[in-house]
Design a protein around this motif. Structure first.
Motif, PDB file in Angstrom:
ATOM      1  N   ASN A   1       0.849  -1.186   0.000  1.00  0.00           N
ATOM      2  CA  ASN A   1       0.000   0.000   0.000  1.00  0.00           C
ATOM      3  C   ASN A   1       0.882   1.232   0.000  1.00  0.00           C
ATOM      4  O   ASN A   1       1.810   1.353   0.796  1.00  0.00           O
ATOM      5  N   THR A   2       0.628   2.145  -0.894  1.00  0.00           N
ATOM      6  CA  THR A   2       1.439   3.356  -0.986  1.00  0.00           C
ATOM      7  C   THR A   2       0.684   4.522  -0.352  1.00  0.00           C
ATOM      8  O   THR A   2      -0.530   4.600  -0.407  1.00  0.00           O
ATOM      9  N   GLN A   3       1.444   5.408   0.291  1.00  0.00           N
ATOM     10  CA  GLN A   3       0.865   6.588   0.896  1.00  0.00           C
ATOM     11  C   GLN A   3       1.622   7.808   0.401  1.00  0.00           C
ATOM     12  O   GLN A   3       2.822   7.737   0.128  1.00  0.00           O
ATOM     13  N   GLU A   4       0.909   8.886   0.315  1.00  0.00           N
ATOM     14  CA  GLU A   4       1.555  10.133  -0.069  1.00  0.00           C
ATOM     15  C   GLU A   4       2.440  10.615   1.075  1.00  0.00           C
ATOM     16  O   GLU A   4       2.050  10.590   2.242  1.00  0.00           O
ATOM     17  N   ILE A   5       3.684  11.015   0.732  1.00  0.00           N
ATOM     18  CA  ILE A   5       4.604  11.535   1.734  1.00  0.00           C
ATOM     19  C   ILE A   5       4.209  12.979   2.048  1.00  0.00           C
ATOM     20  O   ILE A   5       4.184  13.834   1.170  1.00  0.00           O
ATOM     21  N   SER A   6       3.888  13.225   3.300  1.00  0.00           N
ATOM     22  CA  SER A   6       3.493  14.558   3.728  1.00  0.00           C
ATOM     23  C   SER A   6       4.171  14.877   5.051  1.00  0.00           C
ATOM     24  O   SER A   6       4.792  14.012   5.684  1.00  0.00           O
ATOM     25  N   THR A   7       4.044  16.139   5.497  1.00  0.00           N
ATOM     26  CA  THR A   7       4.611  16.540   6.785  1.00  0.00           C
ATOM     27  C   THR A   7       3.999  15.720   7.914  1.00  0.00           C
ATOM     28  O   THR A   7       4.684  15.267   8.838  1.00  0.00           O
ATOM     29  N   GLU A   8       2.681  15.484   7.838  1.00  0.00           N
ATOM     30  CA  GLU A   8       1.993  14.716   8.866  1.00  0.00           C
ATOM     31  C   GLU A   8       2.467  13.269   8.879  1.00  0.00           C
ATOM     32  O   GLU A   8       2.664  12.659   9.940  1.00  0.00           O
ATOM     33  N   TRP A   9       2.660  12.696   7.684  1.00  0.00           N
ATOM     34  CA  TRP A   9       3.122  11.306   7.590  1.00  0.00           C
ATOM     35  C   TRP A   9       4.508  11.155   8.185  1.00  0.00           C
ATOM     36  O   TRP A   9       4.796  10.227   8.940  1.00  0.00           O
ATOM     37  N   LEU A  10       5.396  12.099   7.877  1.00  0.00           N
ATOM     38  CA  LEU A  10       6.758  12.067   8.416  1.00  0.00           C
ATOM     39  C   LEU A  10       6.742  12.175   9.929  1.00  0.00           C
ATOM     40  O   LEU A  10       7.469  11.450  10.634  1.00  0.00           O
ATOM     41  N   ALA A  11       5.927  13.087  10.456  1.00  0.00           N
ATOM     42  CA  ALA A  11       5.850  13.277  11.910  1.00  0.00           C
ATOM     43  C   ALA A  11       5.357  12.006  12.601  1.00  0.00           C
ATOM     44  O   ALA A  11       5.864  11.624  13.671  1.00  0.00           O
ATOM     45  N   SER A  12       4.384  11.335  12.003  1.00  0.00           N
ATOM     46  CA  SER A  12       3.818  10.130  12.607  1.00  0.00           C
ATOM     47  C   SER A  12       4.796   8.961  12.585  1.00  0.00           C
ATOM     48  O   SER A  12       4.613   7.976  13.293  1.00  0.00           O
TER      49      SER A  12
END
Length: 220
Positions: free
Chosen positions: A205-216
């Motif tokens: 499963n692919t997810q978009e890399i975002s600031t929120e994703w990085l923080a999590s």
């Protein structure tokens, strides 16, 4: 594959549908089929000729690089033979596949170096540029001293050895140069994008890399 450490400076001329590269004695021995970076463009030795070789070139190469224009006037070019696995990697990994052209927008002599400022003709390539990153300019491995926010314009502090032993001393404001961005930056972008046709991406499963994703995931 190359390192961006220039080993000779020669000249390039038109030869029918190809190019004639001269000044290759320091690269000897060369053989037919060998790869040579000419101003950062990976060319294949099609025929050995005296102090150089003839290379076939495609429309893509002539369109994307400055070699055609240089060949028309017998211009000076930087030369580097292909990297051997036992060689030192003194510069950075350079493929010899030019991304695009840049224009010299400023060139000044300083007390111990030369200030060189370049602007990508296609600003989109600026995303691969950041301070202290590596970039190949006319086949020369150089370090980015600084850049504007989007990387479309950047500057380099050129040391005396590099200036005197390459074609950089021939540059003038307005000159067009070949640019190849760091391979690591391009591959990293490609993998993080999670393109569906990549083998690994199709099995997860692919997810978009975002600031929120990085923080999590522990990045701050």
């Amino acid at each position: 594959m190359f390192t961006g450490l220039v080993q000779a400076v020669g000249r390039v001329q038109r030869r029918a549908t190809g190019l004639l590269v001269q000044g290759c004695s320091p690269l000897a021995p060369l053989a037919e089929g060998d790869s040579v970076a000419v101003d950062g463009v990976c060319l294949t030795v099609a025929e050995l000729i005296a102090d150089g070789f003839r290379a076939d070139v495609s429309e893509e190469t002539l369109c994307r690089t400055s070699l055609g224009a240089k060949a028309d006037r017998g211009g000076v070019v930087n030369l580097e033979p292909a990297l051997r696995l036992c060689d030192r990697l003194g510069g950075h990994l350079v493929s010899g596949h030019v991304d695009g052209s840049g224009e010299v927008v400023a060139l000044d002599a300083r007390s111990t170096s030369w200030y060189l400022e370049v602007c990508w003709q296609d600003p989109a390539f600026g995303r691969y540029v950041c301070e202290k990153a590596s970039i190949a300019l006319d086949g020369i491995s150089l370090t980015v001293a600084g850049c504007v926010e989007d990387g479309s314009r950047f500057w380099i502090a050129v040391i005396a050895h590099t200036w005197t032993s390459t074609s950089l001393q021939q540059l003038e404001v307005g000159a067009v140069v070949n640019l190849e961005a760091d391979l690591l930056a391009k591959y990293t972008e490609r993998l993080l994008a999670g393109a569906p046709h990549l083998p690994m991406a199709s099995n997860r499963n692919t997810q978009e890399i975002s600031t929120e994703w990085l923080a999590s995931h522990g990045w701050s």
